[in-house]
Scaffold this motif. Structure first.
Motif, PDB file in Angstrom:
ATOM      1  N   GLN A   1     -10.219   1.781 -11.906  1.00  0.00           N
ATOM      2  CA  GLN A   1      -8.905   1.683 -12.530  1.00  0.00           C
ATOM      3  C   GLN A   1      -8.741   0.363 -13.266  1.00  0.00           C
ATOM      4  OE1 GLN A   1      -5.367   2.727 -10.297  1.00  0.00           O
ATOM      5  NE2 GLN A   1      -6.605   3.666  -8.702  1.00  0.00           N
ATOM      6  N   LYS A   2      -7.958   0.431 -14.319  1.00  0.00           N
ATOM      7  CA  LYS A   2      -7.398  -0.767 -14.924  1.00  0.00           C
ATOM      8  C   LYS A   2      -5.897  -0.668 -14.689  1.00  0.00           C
ATOM      9  CE  LYS A   2      -7.418   1.698 -19.320  1.00  0.00           C
ATOM     10  NZ  LYS A   2      -7.989   1.761 -20.666  1.00  0.00           N
ATOM     11  N   MET A   3      -5.122  -1.589 -15.207  1.00  0.00           N
ATOM     12  CA  MET A   3      -3.687  -1.526 -14.982  1.00  0.00           C
ATOM     13  C   MET A   3      -3.118  -0.210 -15.524  1.00  0.00           C
ATOM     14  SD  MET A   3      -1.959  -5.277 -15.534  1.00  0.00           S
ATOM     15  CE  MET A   3      -2.623  -5.545 -17.154  1.00  0.00           C
ATOM     16  N   GLY A   4      -2.575   0.600 -14.622  1.00  0.00           N
ATOM     17  CA  GLY A   4      -1.849   1.782 -15.058  1.00  0.00           C
ATOM     18  C   GLY A   4      -2.648   3.054 -15.200  1.00  0.00           C
TER      19      GLY A   4
ATOM     20  N   PRO B   1       7.876  -8.100  -1.442  1.00  0.00           N
ATOM     21  CA  PRO B   1       6.463  -8.477  -1.570  1.00  0.00           C
ATOM     22  C   PRO B   1       6.043  -8.501  -3.037  1.00  0.00           C
ATOM     23  CG  PRO B   1       6.762  -6.802   0.129  1.00  0.00           C
ATOM     24  CD  PRO B   1       8.062  -6.907  -0.599  1.00  0.00           C
ATOM     25  N   ALA B   2       5.275  -9.513  -3.393  1.00  0.00           N
ATOM     26  CA  ALA B   2       4.814  -9.658  -4.773  1.00  0.00           C
ATOM     27  C   ALA B   2       3.371 -10.131  -4.779  1.00  0.00           C
ATOM     28  CB  ALA B   2       5.698 -10.647  -5.529  1.00  0.00           C
ATOM     29  N   GLY B   3       2.638  -9.719  -5.790  1.00  0.00           N
ATOM     30  CA  GLY B   3       1.237 -10.092  -5.906  1.00  0.00           C
ATOM     31  C   GLY B   3       0.388  -8.868  -6.172  1.00  0.00           C
ATOM     32  N   HIS B   4      -0.940  -9.033  -6.100  1.00  0.00           N
ATOM     33  CA  HIS B   4      -1.869  -7.962  -6.445  1.00  0.00           C
ATOM     34  C   HIS B   4      -2.895  -7.773  -5.326  1.00  0.00           C
ATOM     35  CE1 HIS B   4      -0.239  -9.169 -10.351  1.00  0.00           C
ATOM     36  NE2 HIS B   4      -0.539  -7.958 -10.767  1.00  0.00           N
ATOM     37  N   TRP B   5      -2.958  -6.562  -4.823  1.00  0.00           N
ATOM     38  CA  TRP B   5      -3.934  -6.198  -3.805  1.00  0.00           C
ATOM     39  C   TRP B   5      -5.186  -5.564  -4.417  1.00  0.00           C
ATOM     40  CZ3 TRP B   5      -5.886  -6.638   0.842  1.00  0.00           C
ATOM     41  CH2 TRP B   5      -6.704  -5.620   1.357  1.00  0.00           C
ATOM     42  N   GLY B   6      -5.039  -4.750  -5.461  1.00  0.00           N
ATOM     43  CA  GLY B   6      -6.067  -3.821  -5.901  1.00  0.00           C
ATOM     44  C   GLY B   6      -7.466  -4.357  -6.048  1.00  0.00           C
TER      45      GLY B   6
ATOM     46  N   ALA C   1      -6.187   0.513   1.533  1.00  0.00           N
ATOM     47  CA  ALA C   1      -4.766   0.852   1.514  1.00  0.00           C
ATOM     48  C   ALA C   1      -4.538   2.213   2.162  1.00  0.00           C
ATOM     49  CB  ALA C   1      -4.249   0.862   0.073  1.00  0.00           C
ATOM     50  N   PRO C   2      -3.349   2.449   2.698  1.00  0.00           N
ATOM     51  CA  PRO C   2      -3.058   3.761   3.285  1.00  0.00           C
ATOM     52  C   PRO C   2      -3.268   4.890   2.278  1.00  0.00           C
ATOM     53  CG  PRO C   2      -1.327   2.182   3.818  1.00  0.00           C
ATOM     54  CD  PRO C   2      -2.214   1.516   2.814  1.00  0.00           C
ATOM     55  N   THR C   3      -3.711   6.027   2.782  1.00  0.00           N
ATOM     56  CA  THR C   3      -3.951   7.172   1.906  1.00  0.00           C
ATOM     57  C   THR C   3      -2.646   7.768   1.411  1.00  0.00           C
ATOM     58  OG1 THR C   3      -5.974   7.670   3.132  1.00  0.00           O
ATOM     59  CG2 THR C   3      -5.107   9.399   1.705  1.00  0.00           C
ATOM     60  N   HIS C   4      -1.728   8.030   2.340  1.00  0.00           N
ATOM     61  CA  HIS C   4      -0.413   8.588   2.016  1.00  0.00           C
ATOM     62  C   HIS C   4       0.641   7.883   2.871  1.00  0.00           C
ATOM     63  CE1 HIS C   4      -3.018  11.881   0.621  1.00  0.00           C
ATOM     64  NE2 HIS C   4      -2.014  12.252  -0.154  1.00  0.00           N
ATOM     65  N   VAL C   5       1.827   7.761   2.330  1.00  0.00           N
ATOM     66  CA  VAL C   5       2.970   7.268   3.091  1.00  0.00           C
ATOM     67  C   VAL C   5       4.170   8.127   2.729  1.00  0.00           C
ATOM     68  CG1 VAL C   5       4.540   5.323   3.510  1.00  0.00           C
ATOM     69  CG2 VAL C   5       2.092   4.907   3.205  1.00  0.00           C
TER      70      VAL C   5
ATOM     71  N   ILE D   1      -1.081   7.114  -2.035  1.00  0.00           N
ATOM     72  CA  ILE D   1      -1.194   5.679  -2.319  1.00  0.00           C
ATOM     73  C   ILE D   1      -2.601   5.356  -2.820  1.00  0.00           C
ATOM     74  CG2 ILE D   1      -1.058   3.354  -1.377  1.00  0.00           C
ATOM     75  CD1 ILE D   1       1.646   4.648  -1.474  1.00  0.00           C
ATOM     76  N   ALA D   2      -3.611   5.556  -1.968  1.00  0.00           N
ATOM     77  CA  ALA D   2      -4.993   5.255  -2.336  1.00  0.00           C
ATOM     78  C   ALA D   2      -5.400   6.089  -3.546  1.00  0.00           C
ATOM     79  CB  ALA D   2      -5.921   5.538  -1.161  1.00  0.00           C
ATOM     80  N   GLY D   3      -6.107   5.432  -4.469  1.00  0.00           N
ATOM     81  CA  GLY D   3      -6.577   6.129  -5.651  1.00  0.00           C
ATOM     82  C   GLY D   3      -5.554   6.284  -6.752  1.00  0.00           C
ATOM     83  N   THR D   4      -4.382   5.671  -6.573  1.00  0.00           N
ATOM     84  CA  THR D   4      -3.336   5.747  -7.587  1.00  0.00           C
ATOM     85  C   THR D   4      -3.042   4.345  -8.119  1.00  0.00           C
ATOM     86  OG1 THR D   4      -1.388   5.354  -6.182  1.00  0.00           O
ATOM     87  CG2 THR D   4      -2.324   7.587  -6.177  1.00  0.00           C
TER      88      THR D   4
END
Length: 336
Positions: A211-214, A54-59, A282-286, A291-294
């Motif tokens: 957030q910005k990138m990173g 998978p490629a692309g941007h969700w955020g 997005a899922p919180t944890h996997v 995941i979320a917030g990172t």
């Protein structure tokens, strides 16, 4: 005029319909990123349905999608003598721009293979990134400039309304973009235009998603009183929404349009600040991993769902939570 249109459409277009459009845009973005078959989940998801890489941007897509959905009723009812222009500072919202162009029919009008149909929907979802680009470019109908350059969206919006009193330009500005010198200069540029003629109206929408990138954005470190002081100092009156309630977002949009002034008009202009978190949904944890917030939400939050059982399960739950069958018909048209 613009606030009057927003108020009128709030009476005729229910919030549930606008929320459904936002959900449809979110789902189409997610489907473009992850699916290579079964675009409407008409059968149980399998690993073979998922793109191997998978490629692309969700955020940035969820905040952008809510703004586009909230603007939709106004854009649909604007008289022929006026127009609304949306400029994306967030070039990484490519899936959103494609999804929006598809839902509105503009994409199919320019590219018949992407018209409303089962085949068009399949091509949109499974062909991402397309020849039109995975990011925002003028090749996508309705996109007048290349987004993602980090800086020029507000200045381009201002230029687009010069001597065009009939136009409303909505500039979607990422909070990372707000850290650029180009955007900083553009906030103040309006002061230089006082008394230069009859211009249109610019409504900046700051996507303060944290957030910005990173890493965290600088704007996200400011308190609400500090944000008020910052935007007031720039000559703007801020209006806020967290985007969780479409009704609240529509009210904030109407209030911002009520306070908006034509470019170059004395007095404070308005700015809408949307604080919906980056990668919302997005899922919180996997598998024990947050995941979320990172920064993981910037691109594809689940990197290997076709290979990782935990990620496959999380993606299946995420996709099905949208209930795509209620959002889109089997022939690829928006649901009623």
């Amino acid at each position: 005029m613009w606030a009057d249109l927003a108020r009128a459409t709030a009476q005729t277009v229910p919030d549930t319909s606008v929320a459904a459009v936002a959900d449809a845009l979110d789902y189409l973005c997610l489907a473009q990123l992850y699916l290579r078959d079964n675009p409407l989940l008409e059968r149980p998801l399998t690993r073979a349905d998922i793109k191997p890489r998978p490629a692309g941007h969700w955020g940035v897509c969820p905040p952008v999608n809510r703004v586009l959905a909230a603007l939709g009723p106004l854009q649909k009812t604007v008289p022929d003598t006026h127009d609304v222009l949306v400029l994306h500072g967030a070039g990484h919202a490519g899936p959103s721009a494609l999804a929006h162009a598809y839902l509105t029919g503009r994409l199919g009008a320019a590219h018949p293979e992407l018209a409303h149909s089962a085949e068009g929907l399949y091509t949109l979802v499974t062909g991402f990134p397309t020849d039109l680009g995975g990011e925002i470019t003028p090749l996508i109908p309705g996109q007048p400039h290349t987004g993602g350059q980090l800086g020029p969206a507000l200045a381009i919006a201002q230029g687009s309304v010069l001597d065009a009193p009939h136009r409303l330009a909505v500039a979607l500005i990422g909070d990372g973009e707000c850290e650029t010198g180009t955007t900083a200069a553009a906030w103040l540029a309006a002061r230089a235009l006082a008394g230069t003629g009859r211009h249109g109206t610019v409504l900046p929408v700051v996507l303060l998603n944290g957030q910005k990138m990173g890493g965290p954005s600088l704007l996200s470190t400011l308190t609400r009183p500090q944000l008020d002081a910052y935007f007031t100092g720039l000559g703007h009156r801020p209006f806020y929404s967290d985007g969780h309630s479409i009704a609240d977002l529509r009210r904030a949009l109407t209030d911002a349009l009520e306070a908006a002034r034509p470019l170059g008009t004395p007095g404070p202009a308005s700015v809408l600040v949307l604080t919906l978190g980056k990668g919302h949904g997005a899922p919180t944890h996997v598998a024990g991993r947050p995941i979320a917030g990172t920064p993981a939400v910037h691109k594809t939050p689940l990197a290997r769902p076709a290979q990782c059982p935990e990620e496959f399960t999380a993606l299946e739950r995420w996709l099905t939570s949208y209930r795509p069958g209620r959002l889109l018909t089997p022939d690829g048209r928006p649901g009623r």
